[in-house]
Design a protein around this motif. Structure first.
Motif, mmCIF file in Angstrom:
data_model
loop_
_atom_site.group_PDB
_atom_site.id
_atom_site.type_symbol
_atom_site.label_atom_id
_atom_site.label_comp_id
_atom_site.label_asym_id
_atom_site.label_seq_id
_atom_site.Cartn_x
_atom_site.Cartn_y
_atom_site.Cartn_z
ATOM 1 N N ALA A 57 0.827 -1.205 0.000
ATOM 2 C CA ALA A 57 0.000 0.000 0.000
ATOM 3 C C ALA A 57 0.865 1.260 0.000
ATOM 4 O O ALA A 57 0.547 2.239 -0.683
ATOM 5 N N VAL A 58 1.975 1.237 0.734
ATOM 6 C CA VAL A 58 2.883 2.384 0.752
ATOM 7 C C VAL A 58 3.533 2.563 -0.616
ATOM 8 O O VAL A 58 3.681 3.692 -1.102
ATOM 9 N N ILE A 59 3.899 1.473 -1.268
ATOM 10 C CA ILE A 59 4.477 1.549 -2.617
ATOM 11 C C ILE A 59 3.458 2.137 -3.593
ATOM 12 O O ILE A 59 3.795 2.999 -4.416
ATOM 13 N N CYS A 60 2.193 1.708 -3.483
ATOM 14 C CA CYS A 60 1.154 2.243 -4.361
ATOM 15 C C CYS A 60 0.925 3.726 -4.103
ATOM 16 O O CYS A 60 0.715 4.494 -5.047
ATOM 17 N N LEU A 61 0.983 4.149 -2.842
ATOM 18 C CA LEU A 61 0.865 5.577 -2.523
ATOM 19 C C LEU A 61 2.019 6.354 -3.147
ATOM 20 O O LEU A 61 1.817 7.415 -3.749
ATOM 21 N N PHE A 62 3.225 5.831 -3.022
ATOM 22 C CA PHE A 62 4.404 6.479 -3.602
ATOM 23 C C PHE A 62 4.255 6.607 -5.121
ATOM 24 O O PHE A 62 4.505 7.671 -5.693
ATOM 25 N N LEU A 63 3.832 5.524 -5.777
ATOM 26 C CA LEU A 63 3.651 5.557 -7.232
ATOM 27 C C LEU A 63 2.547 6.534 -7.627
ATOM 28 O O LEU A 63 2.689 7.277 -8.603
ATOM 29 N N ASN A 64 1.442 6.528 -6.878
ATOM 30 C CA ASN A 64 0.347 7.446 -7.177
ATOM 31 C C ASN A 64 0.757 8.904 -7.000
ATOM 32 O O ASN A 64 0.217 9.784 -7.655
ATOM 33 N N THR A 65 1.706 9.158 -6.099
ATOM 34 C CA THR A 65 2.146 10.531 -5.862
ATOM 35 C C THR A 65 2.948 11.068 -7.039
ATOM 36 O O THR A 65 2.804 12.229 -7.407
ATOM 37 N N PHE A 66 3.766 10.243 -7.640
ATOM 38 C CA PHE A 66 4.649 10.717 -8.704
ATOM 39 C C PHE A 66 4.159 10.393 -10.112
ATOM 40 O O PHE A 66 4.471 11.112 -11.046
ATOM 41 N N ILE A 67 3.415 9.313 -10.268
ATOM 42 C CA ILE A 67 2.830 8.966 -11.570
ATOM 43 C C ILE A 67 1.358 8.653 -11.315
ATOM 44 O O ILE A 67 1.017 7.525 -10.947
ATOM 45 N N PRO A 68 0.481 9.628 -11.469
ATOM 46 C CA PRO A 68 -0.926 9.450 -11.114
ATOM 47 C C PRO A 68 -1.564 8.246 -11.803
ATOM 48 O O PRO A 68 -1.431 8.060 -13.004
ATOM 49 N N GLY A 69 -2.210 7.412 -11.013
ATOM 50 C CA GLY A 69 -2.933 6.261 -11.530
ATOM 51 C C GLY A 69 -2.131 4.976 -11.560
ATOM 52 O O GLY A 69 -2.715 3.895 -11.617
ATOM 53 N N LEU A 70 -0.818 5.041 -11.508
ATOM 54 C CA LEU A 70 -0.007 3.825 -11.608
ATOM 55 C C LEU A 70 -0.193 2.924 -10.388
ATOM 56 O O LEU A 70 -0.372 1.713 -10.519
ATOM 57 N N GLY A 71 -0.185 3.503 -9.206
ATOM 58 C CA GLY A 71 -0.403 2.708 -7.992
ATOM 59 C C GLY A 71 -1.803 2.118 -7.941
ATOM 60 O O GLY A 71 -1.997 0.984 -7.504
ATOM 61 N N THR A 72 -2.775 2.866 -8.415
ATOM 62 C CA THR A 72 -4.150 2.362 -8.466
ATOM 63 C C THR A 72 -4.260 1.218 -9.466
ATOM 64 O O THR A 72 -4.940 0.225 -9.213
ATOM 65 N N PHE A 73 -3.561 1.342 -10.587
ATOM 66 C CA PHE A 73 -3.564 0.279 -11.593
ATOM 67 C C PHE A 73 -2.924 -0.995 -11.042
ATOM 68 O O PHE A 73 -3.448 -2.090 -11.238
ATOM 69 N N ILE A 74 -1.835 -0.845 -10.322
ATOM 70 C CA ILE A 74 -1.185 -2.017 -9.714
ATOM 71 C C ILE A 74 -2.082 -2.631 -8.643
ATOM 72 O O ILE A 74 -2.183 -3.851 -8.518
#
Length: 142
Positions: A57-74
């Motif tokens: 979940a922390v990795i997805c938050l990090f990804l969503n912060t810098f590349i919008p939607g990527l963490g949600t997609f994962i």
């Protein structure tokens, strides 16, 4: 002066009070106030957020912060790997997967006007909150 002190006394929450104590809705309490239970009604996209392990979940938050939607997609693929959400029992795993993919696409497409970026960050924060509630065994009322 005495009335003012008494009025402010009722508005305070005492340190020793148990916030998790059950009370009937609308029933008067010892301080003279009324206990009201409030529950947030979530839409289908919001209820489809999967409950993942905390590090993911922390990795997805990090990804969503810098590349919008990527963490949600994962996070959509974690549903296929067994992550739970509130909608899995109602709509099934496949529908929850596609709802998360749709949320990711909305975040990516609206990131240009900053709406998707903000939504993406809040989505990641909700993932972390759900994961921390899962790890602590708390009810998941995000």
């Amino acid at each position: 002066m005495a009335q003012k002190e008494g009025a402010t006394e009722q508005g305070r929450v005492k340190v020793g009070d148990s916030l998790g104590a059950k009370a009937m809705a609308g029933a008067p309490t010892a301080g003279g106030g009324v206990v009201v239970e409030v529950r947030e009604k979530k839409g289908p996209l919001r209820a489809a957020i999967p409950t993942m392990p905390f590090p993911l979940a922390v990795i997805c938050l990090f990804l969503n912060t810098f590349i919008p939607g990527l963490g949600t997609f994962i996070s959509a693929f974690t549903v296929l790997c067994g992550a739970r959400s509130e909608l899995v029992s109602e709509r099934g795993v496949c529908c929850v997967f596609w709802l998360n993919v749709a949320a990711a696409l909305i975040q990516i497409l609206t990131a240009v006007i900053m709406v998707g970026w903000i939504m993406s960050i809040f989505w990641g924060m909700d993932m972390v909150i759900l994961a921390s509630c899962r790890d602590q065994g708390l009810p998941q009322d995000v």
